[in-house]
Design an enzyme around this catalytic site. Structure first.
Site, PDB file in Angstrom:
ATOM      1  N   PRO A  11       0.784  -1.220   0.000  1.00  0.00           N
ATOM      2  CA  PRO A  11       0.000   0.000   0.000  1.00  0.00           C
ATOM      3  C   PRO A  11       0.826   1.286   0.000  1.00  0.00           C
ATOM      4  O   PRO A  11       1.866   1.366   0.657  1.00  0.00           O
ATOM      5  CB  PRO A  11      -0.827  -0.100   1.292  1.00  0.00           C
ATOM      6  CG  PRO A  11      -0.164  -1.144   2.111  1.00  0.00           C
ATOM      7  CD  PRO A  11       0.490  -2.079   1.142  1.00  0.00           C
ATOM      8  N   ARG A  63       4.545  11.272  -2.124  1.00  0.00           N
ATOM      9  CA  ARG A  63       4.281  10.896  -0.739  1.00  0.00           C
ATOM     10  C   ARG A  63       5.538  11.109   0.122  1.00  0.00           C
ATOM     11  O   ARG A  63       6.580  10.494  -0.150  1.00  0.00           O
ATOM     12  CB  ARG A  63       3.928   9.413  -0.758  1.00  0.00           C
ATOM     13  CG  ARG A  63       3.941   8.737   0.550  1.00  0.00           C
ATOM     14  CD  ARG A  63       3.980   7.235   0.372  1.00  0.00           C
ATOM     15  NE  ARG A  63       3.765   6.640   1.656  1.00  0.00           N
ATOM     16  CZ  ARG A  63       4.148   5.421   1.974  1.00  0.00           C
ATOM     17  NH1 ARG A  63       4.758   4.654   1.090  1.00  0.00           N
ATOM     18  NH2 ARG A  63       3.919   4.966   3.179  1.00  0.00           N
ATOM     19  N   HIS A  67       4.150  -4.073   9.549  1.00  0.00           N
ATOM     20  CA  HIS A  67       4.192  -3.878  10.993  1.00  0.00           C
ATOM     21  C   HIS A  67       3.048  -4.554  11.749  1.00  0.00           C
ATOM     22  O   HIS A  67       3.071  -4.598  12.967  1.00  0.00           O
ATOM     23  CB  HIS A  67       4.222  -2.378  11.297  1.00  0.00           C
ATOM     24  CG  HIS A  67       5.208  -1.638  10.437  1.00  0.00           C
ATOM     25  ND1 HIS A  67       6.563  -1.913  10.475  1.00  0.00           N
ATOM     26  CD2 HIS A  67       5.052  -0.689   9.469  1.00  0.00           C
ATOM     27  CE1 HIS A  67       7.188  -1.140   9.587  1.00  0.00           C
ATOM     28  NE2 HIS A  67       6.294  -0.394   8.971  1.00  0.00           N
ATOM     29  N   ASP A  75       1.548 -15.209   7.569  1.00  0.00           N
ATOM     30  CA  ASP A  75       1.128 -16.600   7.323  1.00  0.00           C
ATOM     31  C   ASP A  75       1.253 -16.966   5.848  1.00  0.00           C
ATOM     32  O   ASP A  75       1.654 -18.085   5.516  1.00  0.00           O
ATOM     33  CB  ASP A  75      -0.312 -16.821   7.795  1.00  0.00           C
ATOM     34  CG  ASP A  75      -0.413 -16.928   9.312  1.00  0.00           C
ATOM     35  OD1 ASP A  75       0.637 -17.056   9.972  1.00  0.00           O
ATOM     36  OD2 ASP A  75      -1.541 -16.890   9.836  1.00  0.00           O
ATOM     37  N   GLU A  91      12.413  -9.453   2.045  1.00  0.00           N
ATOM     38  CA  GLU A  91      11.681  -8.213   2.367  1.00  0.00           C
ATOM     39  C   GLU A  91      12.552  -6.983   2.092  1.00  0.00           C
ATOM     40  O   GLU A  91      13.726  -6.957   2.466  1.00  0.00           O
ATOM     41  CB  GLU A  91      11.284  -8.250   3.856  1.00  0.00           C
ATOM     42  CG  GLU A  91      10.429  -7.064   4.276  1.00  0.00           C
ATOM     43  CD  GLU A  91       9.829  -7.267   5.667  1.00  0.00           C
ATOM     44  OE1 GLU A  91       9.115  -8.270   5.886  1.00  0.00           O
ATOM     45  OE2 GLU A  91      10.081  -6.417   6.544  1.00  0.00           O
ATOM     46  N   SER A 125      12.927   2.983   3.063  1.00  0.00           N
ATOM     47  CA  SER A 125      13.447   3.747   4.202  1.00  0.00           C
ATOM     48  C   SER A 125      14.048   2.788   5.232  1.00  0.00           C
ATOM     49  O   SER A 125      13.781   1.580   5.193  1.00  0.00           O
ATOM     50  CB  SER A 125      12.310   4.558   4.840  1.00  0.00           C
ATOM     51  OG  SER A 125      11.334   3.680   5.386  1.00  0.00           O
ATOM     52  N   ARG A 134      13.124   4.782  12.368  1.00  0.00           N
ATOM     53  CA  ARG A 134      11.913   5.614  12.310  1.00  0.00           C
ATOM     54  C   ARG A 134      11.063   5.438  13.582  1.00  0.00           C
ATOM     55  O   ARG A 134      11.599   5.093  14.633  1.00  0.00           O
ATOM     56  CB  ARG A 134      11.152   5.279  11.032  1.00  0.00           C
ATOM     57  CG  ARG A 134      12.005   5.604   9.771  1.00  0.00           C
ATOM     58  CD  ARG A 134      11.249   5.370   8.489  1.00  0.00           C
ATOM     59  NE  ARG A 134      10.077   6.248   8.396  1.00  0.00           N
ATOM     60  CZ  ARG A 134       9.090   6.066   7.511  1.00  0.00           C
ATOM     61  NH1 ARG A 134       9.150   5.060   6.663  1.00  0.00           N
ATOM     62  NH2 ARG A 134       8.062   6.901   7.492  1.00  0.00           N
ATOM     63  N   ARG A 166       7.328   1.227  13.501  1.00  0.00           N
ATOM     64  CA  ARG A 166       7.946   0.770  12.259  1.00  0.00           C
ATOM     65  C   ARG A 166       9.177  -0.103  12.509  1.00  0.00           C
ATOM     66  O   ARG A 166       9.699  -0.743  11.612  1.00  0.00           O
ATOM     67  CB  ARG A 166       8.360   1.953  11.384  1.00  0.00           C
ATOM     68  CG  ARG A 166       7.208   2.672  10.758  1.00  0.00           C
ATOM     69  CD  ARG A 166       7.688   3.702   9.756  1.00  0.00           C
ATOM     70  NE  ARG A 166       6.752   4.802   9.706  1.00  0.00           N
ATOM     71  CZ  ARG A 166       5.652   4.820   8.947  1.00  0.00           C
ATOM     72  NH1 ARG A 166       5.369   3.817   8.145  1.00  0.00           N
ATOM     73  NH2 ARG A 166       4.842   5.859   8.976  1.00  0.00           N
TER      74      ARG A 166
END
Ligand code: DQA
Length: 147
Positions: free
Chosen positions: A9, A17, A79, A86, A97, A101, A106, A110
């Site tokens: 997302p 952003r 998070h 799962d 992963e 950032s 942070r 996070r």
């Protein structure tokens, strides 16, 4: 060698952003960067982006038969999504992963990744390069397997 890249997302909003956190380059620039890197490393890369948890889970569930590895940036789901955790546990290929950032530097919430424990590793804080590093991992793993 075929890799699926899943971006979660709000990554579609890259560039506009919080540019001070995520930089000024757009999501289209990120997909171009991934495609160029894939070409260089002779990897076939499919790239998906979804703002919805269910779609990310569907993508993970259908990836096993078709890909050699998955690179995932689950966005904020990182998070708190035990459902994505799962789903990662259920796929029988390596999942890596990536975060643009440095999530360790942070906000407190996070700093925790609930999804990373099911992954082969985590790359965080390197911007676009994190995706290149992840593809480099899969490419080198393949080379070593063929030696
Ligand atoms: C992110 C970090 C997450 O905390 C955040 O919610 C994102 C992007 C990153 O790539 O740095 O959406 O995954």
């Amino acid at each position: 060698m075929k890799v699926l890249v899943i971006n979660g997302p709000n990554l579609n909003l890259l560039g506009s952003r919080e540019p001070e956190v995520y930089g000024r380059k757009s999501y289209a620039a990120l997909t171009e960067y991934i495609k160029k890197t894939a070409e260089l490393l002779r990897i076939e890369a499919d790239i998906r982006q979804s703002n919805s948890e269910g779609e990310i889970i569907d993508a993970l569930q259908s990836a096993s038969a078709s890909y050699d590895g998955i690179i995932i940036n689950p966005g904020a789901y990182t998070h708190y999504s035990y459902a994505i955790l799962d789903a990662i546990k259920a796929v029988d290929i390596d999942v890596l992963e990536v975060h643009l950032s440095n999530i360790a530097a942070r906000e407190e919430f996070r700093k925790v990744s609930v999804t990373a424990p099911a992954c082969v590793g985590q790359i965080s804080g390197l911007g676009f390069y994190g995706y290149r590093a992840a593809m480099g991992y899969f490419s080198e793993r393949e080379e070593m397997a063929n030696e």
